[in-house]
Scaffold this active site. Structure first.
Site, PDB file in Angstrom:
ATOM      1  N   GLU A  90       0.975  -1.105   0.167  1.00 29.01           N
ATOM      2  CA  GLU A  90      -0.198  -0.396   0.046  1.00 29.01           C
ATOM      3  C   GLU A  90       0.973   1.311   0.307  1.00 29.01           C
ATOM      4  O   GLU A  90       1.537   1.581   0.568  1.00 29.01           O
ATOM      5  CB  GLU A  90      -1.102  -0.035   1.077  1.00 29.01           C
ATOM      6  CG  GLU A  90      -2.005   1.104   1.340  1.00 29.01           C
ATOM      7  CD  GLU A  90      -2.603   1.177   2.260  1.00 29.01           C
ATOM      8  OE1 GLU A  90      -2.466   0.330   3.726  1.00 29.01           O
ATOM      9  OE2 GLU A  90      -2.956   2.059   3.563  1.00 29.01           O
ATOM     10  N   ASP A 120       0.708  14.136  -4.916  1.00 30.94           N
ATOM     11  CA  ASP A 120       1.498  14.303  -3.731  1.00 30.94           C
ATOM     12  C   ASP A 120       3.152  14.638  -3.784  1.00 30.94           C
ATOM     13  O   ASP A 120       3.438  13.799  -4.850  1.00 30.94           O
ATOM     14  CB  ASP A 120       1.584  13.940  -2.527  1.00 30.94           C
ATOM     15  CG  ASP A 120      -0.197  13.802  -1.853  1.00 30.94           C
ATOM     16  OD1 ASP A 120      -0.652  14.450  -2.013  1.00 30.94           O
ATOM     17  OD2 ASP A 120       0.518  12.926  -0.981  1.00 30.94           O
ATOM     18  N   GLU A 122       5.633  14.057  -2.200  1.00 29.79           N
ATOM     19  CA  GLU A 122       6.495  13.206  -1.098  1.00 29.79           C
ATOM     20  C   GLU A 122       6.537  12.126  -1.564  1.00 29.79           C
ATOM     21  O   GLU A 122       7.197  10.877  -1.963  1.00 29.79           O
ATOM     22  CB  GLU A 122       6.177  12.703   0.069  1.00 29.79           C
ATOM     23  CG  GLU A 122       6.099  14.885   0.757  1.00 29.79           C
ATOM     24  CD  GLU A 122       5.183  15.852   0.820  1.00 29.79           C
ATOM     25  OE1 GLU A 122       4.625  14.961  -0.551  1.00 29.79           O
ATOM     26  OE2 GLU A 122       5.005  16.248   1.512  1.00 29.79           O
ATOM     27  N   THR A 180     -17.441  11.461 -12.310  1.00 25.36           N
ATOM     28  CA  THR A 180     -16.384  10.042 -12.995  1.00 25.36           C
ATOM     29  C   THR A 180     -15.200  11.186 -13.234  1.00 25.36           C
ATOM     30  O   THR A 180     -13.871  11.089 -13.623  1.00 25.36           O
ATOM     31  CB  THR A 180     -16.454   9.422 -14.403  1.00 25.36           C
ATOM     32  OG1 THR A 180     -16.178  10.673 -15.190  1.00 25.36           O
ATOM     33  CG2 THR A 180     -17.862   8.434 -13.996  1.00 25.36           C
ATOM     34  N   LYS A 187     -18.152   3.946 -19.199  1.00 18.91           N
ATOM     35  CA  LYS A 187     -17.604   5.787 -19.284  1.00 18.91           C
ATOM     36  C   LYS A 187     -15.994   5.747 -18.796  1.00 18.91           C
ATOM     37  O   LYS A 187     -15.401   5.665 -18.999  1.00 18.91           O
ATOM     38  CB  LYS A 187     -18.556   6.471 -18.096  1.00 18.91           C
ATOM     39  CG  LYS A 187     -18.356   7.702 -19.044  1.00 18.91           C
ATOM     40  CD  LYS A 187     -19.420   8.679 -18.206  1.00 18.91           C
ATOM     41  CE  LYS A 187     -19.108  10.318 -18.373  1.00 18.91           C
ATOM     42  NZ  LYS A 187     -19.620  11.356 -17.546  1.00 18.91           N
ATOM     43  N   ASP A 245     -19.703   1.986   0.064  1.00 20.76           N
ATOM     44  CA  ASP A 245     -19.665   2.771   0.882  1.00 20.76           C
ATOM     45  C   ASP A 245     -20.477   1.459   2.255  1.00 20.76           C
ATOM     46  O   ASP A 245     -21.869   0.871   1.447  1.00 20.76           O
ATOM     47  CB  ASP A 245     -20.885   4.029   1.803  1.00 20.76           C
ATOM     48  CG  ASP A 245     -19.638   4.909   1.367  1.00 20.76           C
ATOM     49  OD1 ASP A 245     -19.111   4.450   0.858  1.00 20.76           O
ATOM     50  OD2 ASP A 245     -20.618   5.841   0.958  1.00 20.76           O
ATOM     51  N   CYS A 256      -1.990   0.139  29.885  1.00 23.54           N
ATOM     52  CA  CYS A 256      -0.837   0.680  29.934  1.00 23.54           C
ATOM     53  C   CYS A 256      -1.299   2.113  30.701  1.00 23.54           C
ATOM     54  O   CYS A 256      -1.761   2.306  32.185  1.00 23.54           O
ATOM     55  CB  CYS A 256      -0.713   1.356  28.135  1.00 23.54           C
ATOM     56  SG  CYS A 256       1.189   1.076  28.648  1.00 23.54           S
ATOM     57  N   HIS A 272      -0.772  -3.178  25.503  1.00 23.29           N
ATOM     58  CA  HIS A 272      -1.918  -2.877  25.026  1.00 23.29           C
ATOM     59  C   HIS A 272      -2.286  -4.049  24.433  1.00 23.29           C
ATOM     60  O   HIS A 272      -2.257  -4.884  23.211  1.00 23.29           O
ATOM     61  CB  HIS A 272      -0.858  -2.584  24.109  1.00 23.29           C
ATOM     62  CG  HIS A 272      -0.870  -1.216  24.343  1.00 23.29           C
ATOM     63  ND1 HIS A 272      -1.918   0.207  24.698  1.00 23.29           N
ATOM     64  CD2 HIS A 272       0.190  -0.543  25.191  1.00 23.29           C
ATOM     65  CE1 HIS A 272      -1.168   1.449  24.994  1.00 23.29           C
ATOM     66  NE2 HIS A 272       0.295   0.808  25.463  1.00 23.29           N
ATOM     67  N   GLU A 332      -5.236  -4.483  23.118  1.00 23.68           N
ATOM     68  CA  GLU A 332      -6.025  -4.498  21.933  1.00 23.68           C
ATOM     69  C   GLU A 332      -5.297  -3.884  19.968  1.00 23.68           C
ATOM     70  O   GLU A 332      -5.832  -5.395  19.318  1.00 23.68           O
ATOM     71  CB  GLU A 332      -6.259  -3.000  21.671  1.00 23.68           C
ATOM     72  CG  GLU A 332      -5.391  -1.780  21.897  1.00 23.68           C
ATOM     73  CD  GLU A 332      -5.002  -1.394  23.102  1.00 23.68           C
ATOM     74  OE1 GLU A 332      -4.618  -2.107  24.055  1.00 23.68           O
ATOM     75  OE2 GLU A 332      -4.234  -0.481  22.798  1.00 23.68           O
TER      76      GLU A 332
HETATM   77  N1  GLN Z   1       3.049   7.170  29.428  1.00 23.42           N
HETATM   78  C1  GLN Z   1       2.842   5.428  29.793  1.00 23.42           C
HETATM   79  C2  GLN Z   1       4.804   5.045  29.754  1.00 23.42           C
HETATM   80  O1  GLN Z   1       4.696   5.377  29.777  1.00 23.42           O
HETATM   81  C3  GLN Z   1       2.405   5.070  29.632  1.00 23.42           C
HETATM   82  C4  GLN Z   1       2.681   4.140  28.175  1.00 23.42           C
HETATM   83  C5  GLN Z   1       1.519   3.520  26.929  1.00 23.42           C
HETATM   84  O2  GLN Z   1      -0.269   4.589  28.172  1.00 23.42           O
HETATM   85  N2  GLN Z   1       1.010   3.457  26.181  1.00 23.42           N
HETATM   86  O3  GLN Z   1       4.674   4.399  31.015  1.00 23.42           O
END
Ligand code: GLN
Length: 540
Positions: free
Chosen positions: A144, A151, A153, A192, A227, A244, A384, A510, A512
């Site tokens: 990608e 642009d 860059e 288009t 077209k 969408d 965190c 983290h 997530e």
């Molecule tokens: N600021 C905090 C640290 O550096 C937490 C960092 C974060 O939440 N990713 O430890």
């Protein structure tokens, strides 16, 4: 020569059309046809990586297992495909120049004048080829190219991929260009012209796209496709409606309906099994049929820039769908909590999440949110900085250490229950110097965390400089804070829980980043489950 075929995805007309999602969805389709894929993002900015950028400007910094701080599009790649993501999967202009200049200083160019073409473009080409070979030789590498055609860059990147088509041959490379086809309501027409112009821009630098993904609010009718085909030298079947969608996981389904995967494998002359995307169809179907929802308050500083919490947003959603609930995310500005009125907002949500973050602004609001959750038995998830703030709150109000603090915000307070890691004290560079990437963690049996993971050895990704201060371990435990996850040598507190609370979990890493819609993260799944429980207990 590598057996890998390359797809180059460019974008035209304007930014934010969803090039990252389109690339990830192409990856999902090809995996559905039994091919192995790898995805790479080329970013035109001069920073080495986005790690030093303000989240308000750049959005989330996505972290890989090997500790790279990368563009948030890699998060999409992870959520849609099984592509293994490493440092090599995000290349920036900064990295390219850095390595060319280092080579120049070492005399590697043997007295030549070092130039954008061929030295910068060669460096880009070898960075692209490295992801194909580096992953044990994938079938297809999807590259990608960040920015919008036109642009200044991104020109060296486009020149490099133009050359790669010549080097590798037409059967081994495919150019897919994402454009925009607006519907102009007063005229009642799809237009288009922007697409025509953006293809002209590409042509002027020597690239003829093979496939066009036309972002539009509807499926393009045949005459519009005809077209575009006519003006852009592209077969009509290869003009794809990128309509969408309600939820992002529908994109592969829309692309398939438009037969994009057939066109890709035909162009690349690949024989594959028939596509199976039934898992995506089931997922979207399940989501569309959800009738109940649960509200989660996300208390942070970057709430006006939703991209700053991209993976978090998705992980909450994954946890919701797994519990058959839609998650209604209520973003709460932590500074607003500080200026009063926080309790009113927090009393309306069924779970409170304090995510990661940096810097002093709004930290008192995060502490208040953790206090509210602890005192009102609201399910709480601290990630965190969120965990660090929950620990400061616990130390202050339960362990009776009124001046408990984090040394990130105040270096001179005596009771720094969150402090700088020893090996961080001598670090002065800001880029790439945090505790980064995957680390193992041992989970204590009998905890909520153990229940979620179902095992004691886990690995999660970190990005921080500060840690919970071990000096206070006994006081925390006496107050009822469980140290539910430790580094395998026992030296670092990676996770905490409050004993007498329905669900109060903090983690230094983290989670997530590793959640996917088909495989939701266990902590998010259980957090949402607890929030649903809290919601129904309130309704009783
Ligand atoms: N600021 C905090 C640290 O550096 C937490 C960092 C974060 O939440 N990713 O430890």
């Amino acid at each position: 020569m590598s057996k890998t075929k390359f797809i180059f995805v460019t974008g035209g007309v304007m930014s934010s059309l969803g090039k990252g999602l389109a690339s990830a969805s192409i990856g999902a389709l090809l995996e559905g046809r039994g091919l192995s894929v790898s995805l790479q993002k080329l970013d035109p900015y001069i920073n080495i990586d986005p790690g030093t950028m303000n989240p308000f400007q750049h959005g989330e910094v996505y972290v890989t297992d090997d500790g790279a701080e990368t563009d948030l599009d890699l998060g999409h790649y992870q959520r849609f495909t099984n592509s293994k993501l490493t440092k090599k999967n995000n290349l920036t202009t900064g990295q390219i120049y850095n390595s060319v200049i280092t080579k120049e200083r070492q005399g590697e160019y043997l007295g030549k004048t070092v130039q954008v073409i061929p030295h910068i473009t060669d460096e880009i080409k070898s960075g692209i080829l490295a992801i194909a070979n580096g992953n044990g030789g994938v079938d297809v590498a999807i590259i990608e190219i960040g920015g919008t055609v036109g642009d200044i860059e991104s020109l060296p990147f486009l020149e490099a991929v133009r050359q790669l088509r010549f080097d590798l041959g037409k059967e081994n490379t495919l150019f897919i260009h994402l454009t925009y086809v607006p519907y102009v309501a007063p005229a009642g027409e799809l237009k288009t012209k922007p697409t025509q112009h953006s293809v002209k821009d590409l042509l002027s630098i020597g690239i003829q796209p093979d496939v066009l993904l036309c972002r539009a609010d509807r499926y393009l009718p045949e005459d519009i496709k005809g077209k575009i085909s006519h003006f852009c030298n592209i077969r009509s079947e290869a003009v794809i409606s990128a309509k969408d969608v309600e939820i992002i996981y529908e994109v592969p389904i829309v692309f398939h309906r438009e037969m994009l995967d057939d066109i890709i494998v035909e162009n690349l002359n690949m024989w594959t099994k028939k596509l199976d995307i039934s898992h995506w169809e089931r997922l979207v179907d399940r989501w569309k049929n959800l009738s109940e929802d649960v509200s989660i308050g996300v208390v942070g500083k970057y709430v006006s820039q939703k991209d700053a919490y991209k993976s978090l947003h998705e992980a909450l959603w994954h946890g919701g769908i797994h519990n058959d609930f839609k998650v209604n995310i209520v973003y709460v500005d932590s500074e607003e909590i500080e200026s009063g009125g926080g309790d009113v907002v927090l009393s309306r949500v069924d779970g409170i999440l304090v995510p990661g973050g940096f810097g002093k602004r709004g930290f008192e609001g995060k502490i208040s949110a953790a206090k509210y959750a602890r005192e009102h038995n609201v399910p709480f998830f601290g990630i965190c900085l969120g965990m660090q703030m929950a620990v400061v709150e616990f130390a202050k109000n339960v362990c009776e250490i009124p001046d408990a603090h984090s040394s990130e915000f105040n270096e001179n307070m005596p009771n720094a229950v969150v402090h700088l890691m020893e090996d961080q004290k001598t670090v002065s560079d800001k880029g790439g110097t945090m505790r980064l990437g995957a680390y193992p963690c041992s989970v204590k049996p009998g905890t909520l965390t153990y229940k979620a993971y179902g095992c004691s050895e886990i690995s999660e990704r970190h990005r921080h400089r500060f840690e919970i201060n071990n000096t206070y371990r006994d006081r925390f435990q006496q107050g009822g804070l469980r140290l539910s996850g430790l580094s395998p040598d026992g030296g670092l507190i990676e996770m905490v829980e409050i004993k007498d609370h329905p669900w109060f979990v903090g983690c230094q890493f983290h989670p997530e980043f590793k959640s996917t819609p088909l495989n939701p993260h266990p902590l998010f799944r259980d957090f949402i489950k607890a929030a649903i429980g809290y919601k129904s207990s309130r309704a009783d």
